[in-house]
Design an enzyme around this catalytic site. Structure first.
Site, PDB file in Angstrom:
ATOM      1  N   TYR A   1      27.762 -12.003 -56.628  1.00 54.80           N
ATOM      2  CA  TYR A   1      27.887 -11.876 -55.167  1.00 54.80           C
ATOM      3  C   TYR A   1      28.960 -10.840 -54.799  1.00 54.80           C
ATOM      4  O   TYR A   1      28.765 -10.015 -53.922  1.00 54.80           O
ATOM      5  CB  TYR A   1      28.245 -13.233 -54.549  1.00 54.80           C
ATOM      6  CG  TYR A   1      28.126 -13.225 -53.048  1.00 54.80           C
ATOM      7  CD1 TYR A   1      26.959 -13.673 -52.426  1.00 54.80           C
ATOM      8  CD2 TYR A   1      29.163 -12.760 -52.244  1.00 54.80           C
ATOM      9  CE1 TYR A   1      26.834 -13.649 -51.046  1.00 54.80           C
ATOM     10  CE2 TYR A   1      29.045 -12.729 -50.868  1.00 54.80           C
ATOM     11  CZ  TYR A   1      27.883 -13.174 -50.270  1.00 54.80           C
ATOM     12  OH  TYR A   1      27.752 -13.146 -48.910  1.00 54.80           O
TER      13      TYR A   1
ATOM     14  N   PHE B   1      16.502  11.420 -35.789  1.00 53.41           N
ATOM     15  CA  PHE B   1      15.282  10.726 -36.206  1.00 53.41           C
ATOM     16  C   PHE B   1      15.033   9.560 -35.231  1.00 53.41           C
ATOM     17  O   PHE B   1      15.936   9.100 -34.549  1.00 53.41           O
ATOM     18  CB  PHE B   1      15.428  10.219 -37.653  1.00 53.41           C
ATOM     19  CG  PHE B   1      14.201   9.509 -38.125  1.00 53.41           C
ATOM     20  CD1 PHE B   1      13.012  10.205 -38.270  1.00 53.41           C
ATOM     21  CD2 PHE B   1      14.206   8.141 -38.383  1.00 53.41           C
ATOM     22  CE1 PHE B   1      11.845   9.545 -38.673  1.00 53.41           C
ATOM     23  CE2 PHE B   1      13.047   7.483 -38.795  1.00 53.41           C
ATOM     24  CZ  PHE B   1      11.872   8.186 -38.929  1.00 53.41           C
ATOM     25  N   ASP B   2      13.787   9.078 -35.196  1.00 53.32           N
ATOM     26  CA  ASP B   2      13.372   8.039 -34.234  1.00 53.32           C
ATOM     27  C   ASP B   2      14.272   6.796 -34.245  1.00 53.32           C
ATOM     28  O   ASP B   2      14.626   6.260 -33.202  1.00 53.32           O
ATOM     29  CB  ASP B   2      11.944   7.536 -34.517  1.00 53.32           C
ATOM     30  CG  ASP B   2      10.976   8.647 -34.844  1.00 53.32           C
ATOM     31  OD1 ASP B   2      11.415   9.780 -35.128  1.00 53.32           O
ATOM     32  OD2 ASP B   2       9.767   8.373 -34.835  1.00 53.32           O
TER      33      ASP B   2
ATOM     34  N   ASP C   1      23.262  12.836 -41.092  1.00 53.33           N
ATOM     35  CA  ASP C   1      22.161  11.965 -41.528  1.00 53.33           C
ATOM     36  C   ASP C   1      21.639  12.615 -42.805  1.00 53.33           C
ATOM     37  O   ASP C   1      20.962  13.644 -42.776  1.00 53.33           O
ATOM     38  CB  ASP C   1      21.084  11.891 -40.440  1.00 53.33           C
ATOM     39  CG  ASP C   1      19.860  11.073 -40.891  1.00 53.33           C
ATOM     40  OD1 ASP C   1      19.650  10.946 -42.115  1.00 53.33           O
ATOM     41  OD2 ASP C   1      19.121  10.599 -40.020  1.00 53.33           O
TER      42      ASP C   1
ATOM     43  N   ALA D   1      19.560  11.680 -45.275  1.00 53.62           N
ATOM     44  CA  ALA D   1      18.340  11.198 -45.951  1.00 53.62           C
ATOM     45  C   ALA D   1      17.775  12.254 -46.910  1.00 53.62           C
ATOM     46  O   ALA D   1      17.387  11.948 -48.023  1.00 53.62           O
ATOM     47  CB  ALA D   1      17.287  10.803 -44.920  1.00 53.62           C
TER      48      ALA D   1
ATOM     49  N   LYS E   1      14.694   8.333 -49.613  1.00 53.44           N
ATOM     50  CA  LYS E   1      14.234   9.724 -49.717  1.00 53.44           C
ATOM     51  C   LYS E   1      14.904  10.379 -50.942  1.00 53.44           C
ATOM     52  O   LYS E   1      14.458  10.189 -52.050  1.00 53.44           O
ATOM     53  CB  LYS E   1      14.535  10.498 -48.429  1.00 53.44           C
ATOM     54  CG  LYS E   1      13.603  10.146 -47.269  1.00 53.44           C
ATOM     55  CD  LYS E   1      14.017   8.944 -46.526  1.00 53.44           C
ATOM     56  CE  LYS E   1      13.268   8.735 -45.236  1.00 53.44           C
ATOM     57  NZ  LYS E   1      13.591   7.429 -44.637  1.00 53.44           N
TER      58      LYS E   1
ATOM     59  N   HIS F   1       2.461   3.725 -31.519  1.00 51.71           N
ATOM     60  CA  HIS F   1       1.605   4.294 -32.564  1.00 51.71           C
ATOM     61  C   HIS F   1       1.364   3.362 -33.747  1.00 51.71           C
ATOM     62  O   HIS F   1       0.355   3.467 -34.421  1.00 51.71           O
ATOM     63  CB  HIS F   1       2.154   5.641 -33.046  1.00 51.71           C
ATOM     64  CG  HIS F   1       3.585   5.628 -33.483  1.00 51.71           C
ATOM     65  ND1 HIS F   1       4.613   5.327 -32.627  1.00 51.71           N
ATOM     66  CD2 HIS F   1       4.157   5.876 -34.680  1.00 51.71           C
ATOM     67  CE1 HIS F   1       5.759   5.397 -33.285  1.00 51.71           C
ATOM     68  NE2 HIS F   1       5.504   5.725 -34.538  1.00 51.71           N
TER      69      HIS F   1
END
Ligand code: F0G
Length: 463
Positions: free
Chosen positions: A74, A126-127, A217, A219, A260, A453
């Site tokens: 843990y 990004f979204d 960011d 990614a 990614k 979407h």
């Protein structure tokens, strides 16, 4: 970058996963049952899945071996310390806060810095980043350079932020109105386009001048570094690791979706260069939402796979092959006359559906129609980034509001498909191009209030 036919994949395949192409009649039936939305298809019914490059990478023998060394304690798992050491080595960052994926790191960052009625500028969020800014009742501000939004422009760094507009915002808004800056590298939403080192350095100088933190960011940071090496002569002789070190030195920290460029199937983190106070604040939020500071919602084995994947993701031969494959697909489509976003981006090829299907107005969802057609033609799954994903019905007028771009993303998973799969994608486009005037367009029959979407249903329009 060497010519694609002068080298082969820099790996051999030890484990395979069968894929099967369903026959045309079955595909017709399945896409109809899925209400013409590729999100409703079962993955097993897909032949070549180009929905996303996120969490879809093939891990290496070295990563799988690392999984067996998972320490599931843990607190204080050895794998956490391996991840921390990788971050210190590759990014030059002192503190790492593991999270279950990238958006969870965004949640912690926004909870720390962003409040109601503030603005958060970036090149192009990004979204999920936008979502977290909006959840704090603040406003995301996308300041990408104008060239970044022109699908045909050949600018080499279309992910750059417009520095004049950024300085304007910084000058006109105190810290209480504009708490931080976020640069996404590469920039996903306009086609996996890179940010230049000069641009990042200048944004960093502005951030320092106006005393605001700058976050990256990260990614697809390694793909960004590869583009810097390819496209900026000043970096031609530098290693990807040196470029990454310099890139991260210009920021105060980063969020990362490890799904990614860290070549794993799940995971993320938030990292800080050297601010211990921020780190301790982040840990308090992490403990409530993710888990204790040394695991943050991940198993020890996942942390190990990320630590190892971070190193593999910066290997030059891997990046050459990866970016080379996306470029191969893009250039073959260009040769066919398919209109795509150029230069070809890092993680996928983005097709301009308005140009490819000029007989369909945006209200007929041309990009969505093309995703349906690719599945019907060849069992290929792509994703719509157009009128359905970014458009909406105005609650006051009841009219549809459409986004500037209408794209289909062919996203290439890392180390998963060979160029022969890419050749089949090209062949599908060839077949569709010959009869594209017959594509009828779609009409929405059901939509959710937000992020429609993912669950929207469609029916084919009458001719
Ligand atoms: N930032 C960027 C630039 C992304 O592309 C993504 C995810 C995230 C953050 C969020 O990370 O998924 O680990 O929570 N992009 C995926 C895609 C979903 O398909 O482009 P996550």
């Amino acid at each position: 970058m060497r010519a694609r036919d002068s080298y082969a994949e820099p790996y051999r395949i030890k484990m395979v996963e069968p894929i099967r192409l369903k026959d045309r009649a079955t595909r017709e039936e399945l896409i109809k049952e899925a209400h013409y939305n590729i999100f409703n298809l079962k993955a097993e019914d897909i032949y070549i899945d180009l929905l996303t490059d996120s969490g879809t990478s093939a891990m290496s023998a070295n990563q799988w071996a690392g999984m067996m060394l998972g320490d599931e304690s843990y607190a204080g798992s050895r794998n956490f310390f391996n991840l921390q050491a990788a971050l210190q080595d590759i990014f030059g960052y002192q503190y790492v806060v593991p999270t279950h994926q990238g958006r969870a790191a965004e949640n912690i960052l926004m909870s720390m810095f962003v409040d109601k009625n503030q603005k958060v500028p970036g090149n192009m969020h990004f979204d999920t980043t936008e979502g977290h800014i909006r959840l704090r009742e603040a406003q995301p501000l996308n300041l990408v350079i104008d060239e970044g939004l022109k699908s045909g422009s050949d600018h080499l760094f279309k992910g750059n932020i417009d520095l004049d507009r950024l300085e304007d915002e910084l000058q006109n808004n105190p810290v209480s109105k504009l708490p931080l800056i976020i640069i996404t590298a590469t920039c996903n939403n306009n086609g996996g386009q890179p940010v230049a080192m000069d641009n990042l350095r200048a944004a960093s100088e502005l951030a320092r001048k106006y005393n605001r933190p700058l976050f990256i960011d990260a990614a697809r940071y390694a793909e960004n570094c590869y583009f810097v090496k390819q496209r900026d002569p000043a970096y031609r002789d530098k290693s990807i690791r040196d470029i990454a070190r310099e890139m991260f030195s210009y920021a105060d920290g980063c969020t990362m979706s490890s799904k990614k460029d860290a070549l794993v199937n799940i995971g993320g983190f938030l990292a800080f260069k050297n601010n211990e106070e921020w780190y301790e604040k982040a840990v308090q939020i992490q403990i409530c939402y993710e888990g204790f500071r040394t695991y943050g919602g991940l198993a020890g084995r996942d942390l190990e796979a990320i630590a190892r994947g971070l190193y593999e993701g910066t290997e030059e031969e891997y990046l050459e092959d990866r970016i080379g494959q996306v470029s191969y697909l893009g250039h073959r489509l260009l040769d066919l006359g398919v209109p795509i976003v150029t230069p070809v981006g890092g993680h996928g090829v983005f097709v301009d559906a308005l140009k490819f299907l000029p007989h369909l107005p945006q209200s007929y969802f041309p990009a969505q129609s093309l995703t349906v057609e690719l599945y019907r033609e060849a069992g290929i799954r792509s994703v719509e980034l157009g009128a359905c994903a970014f458009g909406y019905t105005d609650p006051e007028t009841g009219r549809e509001v459409f986004p500037a771009q209408e794209l289909v993303r062919l996203t290439v998973p890392r180390r998963v498909y060979t160029d022969r799969h890419m050749d089949l994608v090209v062949k599908a486009f060839e077949a569709i191009a010959g009869r594209k005037e017959n594509i009828r367009g779609l009409e929405i029959t059901y939509q959710a209030e937000i992020l429609r979407h993912f669950t929207a249903r469609f029916r084919l329009r009458e001719q």
